[in-house]
Design a protein around this motif. Structure first.
Motif, PDB file in Angstrom:
ATOM      1  N   VAL A  88      47.102  31.216  38.695  1.00 19.84           N
ATOM      2  CA  VAL A  88      47.998  32.362  39.237  1.00 19.84           C
ATOM      3  C   VAL A  88      47.215  33.076  40.361  1.00 19.84           C
ATOM      4  O   VAL A  88      45.892  33.354  40.181  1.00 19.84           O
ATOM      5  CB  VAL A  88      48.183  33.183  37.893  1.00 19.84           C
ATOM      6  CG1 VAL A  88      48.622  34.563  38.236  1.00 19.84           C
ATOM      7  CG2 VAL A  88      48.877  32.561  36.838  1.00 19.84           C
ATOM      8  N   THR A  89      48.086  33.544  41.157  1.00 20.39           N
ATOM      9  CA  THR A  89      47.407  34.266  42.333  1.00 20.39           C
ATOM     10  C   THR A  89      47.721  35.676  42.208  1.00 20.39           C
ATOM     11  O   THR A  89      48.787  35.894  41.796  1.00 20.39           O
ATOM     12  CB  THR A  89      47.875  33.627  43.856  1.00 20.39           C
ATOM     13  OG1 THR A  89      49.234  33.654  43.775  1.00 20.39           O
ATOM     14  CG2 THR A  89      47.068  32.189  43.859  1.00 20.39           C
ATOM     15  N   GLY A  90      46.970  36.559  42.986  1.00 22.57           N
ATOM     16  CA  GLY A  90      47.502  38.138  42.859  1.00 22.57           C
ATOM     17  C   GLY A  90      46.373  38.723  43.353  1.00 22.57           C
ATOM     18  O   GLY A  90      45.456  38.406  44.090  1.00 22.57           O
ATOM     19  N   LEU A  91      46.072  40.099  42.719  1.00 24.58           N
ATOM     20  CA  LEU A  91      44.928  40.954  43.043  1.00 24.58           C
ATOM     21  C   LEU A  91      44.079  41.288  41.660  1.00 24.58           C
ATOM     22  O   LEU A  91      44.918  41.696  40.537  1.00 24.58           O
ATOM     23  CB  LEU A  91      45.378  42.181  43.459  1.00 24.58           C
ATOM     24  CG  LEU A  91      45.927  42.152  44.933  1.00 24.58           C
ATOM     25  CD1 LEU A  91      46.151  43.625  45.674  1.00 24.58           C
ATOM     26  CD2 LEU A  91      44.778  41.461  45.963  1.00 24.58           C
ATOM     27  N   CYS A  92      42.961  40.956  41.748  1.00 19.10           N
ATOM     28  CA  CYS A  92      42.117  41.422  40.728  1.00 19.10           C
ATOM     29  C   CYS A  92      42.081  42.875  40.739  1.00 19.10           C
ATOM     30  O   CYS A  92      42.223  43.652  41.457  1.00 19.10           O
ATOM     31  CB  CYS A  92      40.634  40.837  40.744  1.00 19.10           C
ATOM     32  SG  CYS A  92      39.596  41.717  42.210  1.00 19.10           S
ATOM     33  N   ARG A 108      37.798  35.774  44.374  1.00 18.79           N
ATOM     34  CA  ARG A 108      37.004  35.574  42.787  1.00 18.79           C
ATOM     35  C   ARG A 108      38.001  35.066  41.706  1.00 18.79           C
ATOM     36  O   ARG A 108      39.237  35.302  42.027  1.00 18.79           O
ATOM     37  CB  ARG A 108      36.458  36.784  42.543  1.00 18.79           C
ATOM     38  CG  ARG A 108      35.214  36.906  42.754  1.00 18.79           C
ATOM     39  CD  ARG A 108      34.572  38.358  42.286  1.00 18.79           C
ATOM     40  NE  ARG A 108      35.326  39.624  42.510  1.00 18.79           N
ATOM     41  CZ  ARG A 108      35.373  40.789  42.115  1.00 18.79           C
ATOM     42  NH1 ARG A 108      34.156  41.043  41.113  1.00 18.79           N
ATOM     43  NH2 ARG A 108      36.195  41.645  42.171  1.00 18.79           N
ATOM     44  N   VAL A 109      37.479  34.086  40.944  1.00 20.62           N
ATOM     45  CA  VAL A 109      38.444  33.440  39.898  1.00 20.62           C
ATOM     46  C   VAL A 109      38.094  33.902  38.429  1.00 20.62           C
ATOM     47  O   VAL A 109      36.657  33.979  38.376  1.00 20.62           O
ATOM     48  CB  VAL A 109      38.070  31.941  40.093  1.00 20.62           C
ATOM     49  CG1 VAL A 109      39.094  31.274  39.053  1.00 20.62           C
ATOM     50  CG2 VAL A 109      38.924  31.644  41.399  1.00 20.62           C
ATOM     51  N   ALA A 110      38.898  34.049  37.768  1.00 20.52           N
ATOM     52  CA  ALA A 110      38.527  34.446  36.382  1.00 20.52           C
ATOM     53  C   ALA A 110      39.147  33.113  35.574  1.00 20.52           C
ATOM     54  O   ALA A 110      40.344  32.533  36.136  1.00 20.52           O
ATOM     55  CB  ALA A 110      39.210  35.563  35.799  1.00 20.52           C
ATOM     56  N   GLU A 111      38.802  32.816  34.521  1.00 23.63           N
ATOM     57  CA  GLU A 111      39.286  31.805  33.892  1.00 23.63           C
ATOM     58  C   GLU A 111      39.661  32.198  32.397  1.00 23.63           C
ATOM     59  O   GLU A 111      38.873  32.718  31.407  1.00 23.63           O
ATOM     60  CB  GLU A 111      38.312  30.559  33.769  1.00 23.63           C
ATOM     61  CG  GLU A 111      38.951  29.346  32.856  1.00 23.63           C
ATOM     62  CD  GLU A 111      38.002  28.033  32.683  1.00 23.63           C
ATOM     63  OE1 GLU A 111      36.896  27.889  33.251  1.00 23.63           O
ATOM     64  OE2 GLU A 111      38.300  27.121  32.144  1.00 23.63           O
ATOM     65  N   MET A 112      40.877  31.852  31.905  1.00 24.26           N
ATOM     66  CA  MET A 112      41.277  32.198  30.555  1.00 24.26           C
ATOM     67  C   MET A 112      41.580  31.026  29.748  1.00 24.26           C
ATOM     68  O   MET A 112      41.718  29.875  30.476  1.00 24.26           O
ATOM     69  CB  MET A 112      42.795  32.913  30.650  1.00 24.26           C
ATOM     70  CG  MET A 112      42.682  34.342  31.465  1.00 24.26           C
ATOM     71  SD  MET A 112      44.169  35.369  31.153  1.00 24.26           S
ATOM     72  CE  MET A 112      45.476  34.154  31.438  1.00 24.26           C
ATOM     73  N   CYS A 120      41.967  35.826  42.795  1.00 22.83           N
ATOM     74  CA  CYS A 120      42.269  36.946  43.550  1.00 22.83           C
ATOM     75  C   CYS A 120      42.453  36.457  45.042  1.00 22.83           C
ATOM     76  O   CYS A 120      41.727  36.013  45.649  1.00 22.83           O
ATOM     77  CB  CYS A 120      41.174  37.879  43.446  1.00 22.83           C
ATOM     78  SG  CYS A 120      41.496  39.502  44.406  1.00 22.83           S
ATOM     79  N   GLY A 121      43.565  37.051  45.730  1.00 23.24           N
ATOM     80  CA  GLY A 121      44.006  36.597  46.923  1.00 23.24           C
ATOM     81  C   GLY A 121      43.072  37.477  47.920  1.00 23.24           C
ATOM     82  O   GLY A 121      42.972  37.133  49.021  1.00 23.24           O
ATOM     83  N   ASN A 122      42.535  38.532  47.411  1.00 22.55           N
ATOM     84  CA  ASN A 122      41.659  39.318  48.379  1.00 22.55           C
ATOM     85  C   ASN A 122      40.233  39.008  48.459  1.00 22.55           C
ATOM     86  O   ASN A 122      39.579  38.677  49.509  1.00 22.55           O
ATOM     87  CB  ASN A 122      42.006  40.872  48.008  1.00 22.55           C
ATOM     88  CG  ASN A 122      41.180  41.656  48.837  1.00 22.55           C
ATOM     89  OD1 ASN A 122      40.121  42.349  48.631  1.00 22.55           O
ATOM     90  ND2 ASN A 122      41.553  41.695  50.448  1.00 22.55           N
TER      91      ASN A 122
END
Ligand SMILES: [Zn+2]
Ligand SMILES: [Zn+2]
Ligand SMILES: [Zn+2]
Ligand SMILES: [Zn+2]
Lengths: 166, 166
Positions: free
Chosen positions: B153-157, B122-126, B117-119
């Motif tokens: 991959v970057t973006g918004l959670c 935090r990171v999620a792992e798949m 999440c660019g904001n």
DNA sequence: TTAAATTATGTTATATTGTATTATTACTGT
DNA sequence: ACAGTAATAATACAATATAACATAATTTAA
């Protein structure tokens, strides 16, 4: 190159690379004209230097090359030029190597999928919509909105793989 | 967490994070015992520090933290510990950030697919086999043999995305 | 249970990659 | 000529990573 999802395959060592460079510069020139971007002599030169091989180049290698031209150059010089080139799709940054590689199709915006040979360091670029789509779907399922995908794969290119089997 | 292809989802800010840390250390301890790896106090401490948040940590942040412990520490100290932890799957390196994040499932070898999440950072792992498989197939079609996949991959959670819509 | 070998860590120094900041130059339109 | 903008120069520094060698701890083997 036969597959339309491959933007640039691993190039044999004996191809006419002068033509690659010339084509890249020509395309960049045309795209900049169309989009009213300024391909200044410095930016053009850095692009040319990035295209010297079909493998990623570090910013400081470019810096040395600029100095080799006789001109004075410092880190911001090359980083600003790279910022422009990456921003406008003429060059891709390879995150896993902190290095840069030319893009053969800057006409349409995309973020490529890179195959990086750990032996010869050559890079191929794919742009496979199925991959992007699948990742996007999986991310969406977690409520995540993707803005950029970084896909970099390391391994052995066909040529190096065959040579390694011996 | 409901989806078995998600190794770690974005964690709410109010979860019991002490439990996350304790579990990670416990698992690492067990895995090392089983594989006859040496989870020395330094390595264990670095792992604990990486797990302080569910977001990537830079090597020099870890270095500062080690120094905060009162011990003397220099870059090689933390890099060597990180090498061990990454090598054995306890920690993943996020190439696009030059930073490190804990892995919740080091029992089985894998290279994760990360949503960043660019904001909120935090990171999620798949670990979605369909994605890996598709990439492997496309690469194979080019004669490329994959040894490692880097997917970031970057973006918004979801949480940040909702908040941004306002 | 010492001795040797191996592994881990300490220590110093340096290499590599990347930014912030301010000033200057070159081009664009009036 | 002048103001406004974009690009480049120049200096300084920040952040990330490794090389090289010394010491300590641990394991292995006599
Ligand atoms: Zn070529
Ligand atoms: Zn190769
Ligand atoms: Zn937690
Ligand atoms: Zn977020």
């Amino acid at each position: 190159m036969t597959d339309k999802n491959v933007l640039s395959d691993f190039r044999p060592n004996d191809h006419n690379h002068e033509a690659c460079i010339a084509a890249a510069l020509e395309i960049a020139s045309a795209v900049c004209r169309e989009r009213e971007l300024r391909l200044t002599p410095l930016r053009r030169r850095v692009l040319e230097l990035v295209w010297q091989q079909h493998m990623p180049v570090g910013a400081y290698d470019l810096l040395d090359a600029l100095r080799g031209d006789g001109r004075r150059a410092d880190p911001p010089t090359v980083y600003r030029a790279l910022d422009f080139l990456v921003e406008n799709g003429f060059v891709h940054r390879i995150e896993s190597l902190n290095a840069y590689v030319g893009c053969g199709e800057p006409e349409h915006a995309h973020n490529g999928q890179f195959l990086i040979c750990g032996n010869c360091s050559r890079v191929a670029e794919m742009e496979d919509p199925a991959i992007s789509k699948l990742i996007r779907e999986k991310a969406n399922a977690l409520g995540f909105r993707i803005s950029q995908q970084t896909i970099e794969v390391t391994g052995l290119c066909g040529e190096c793989r065959e040579r390694a089997q011996t």
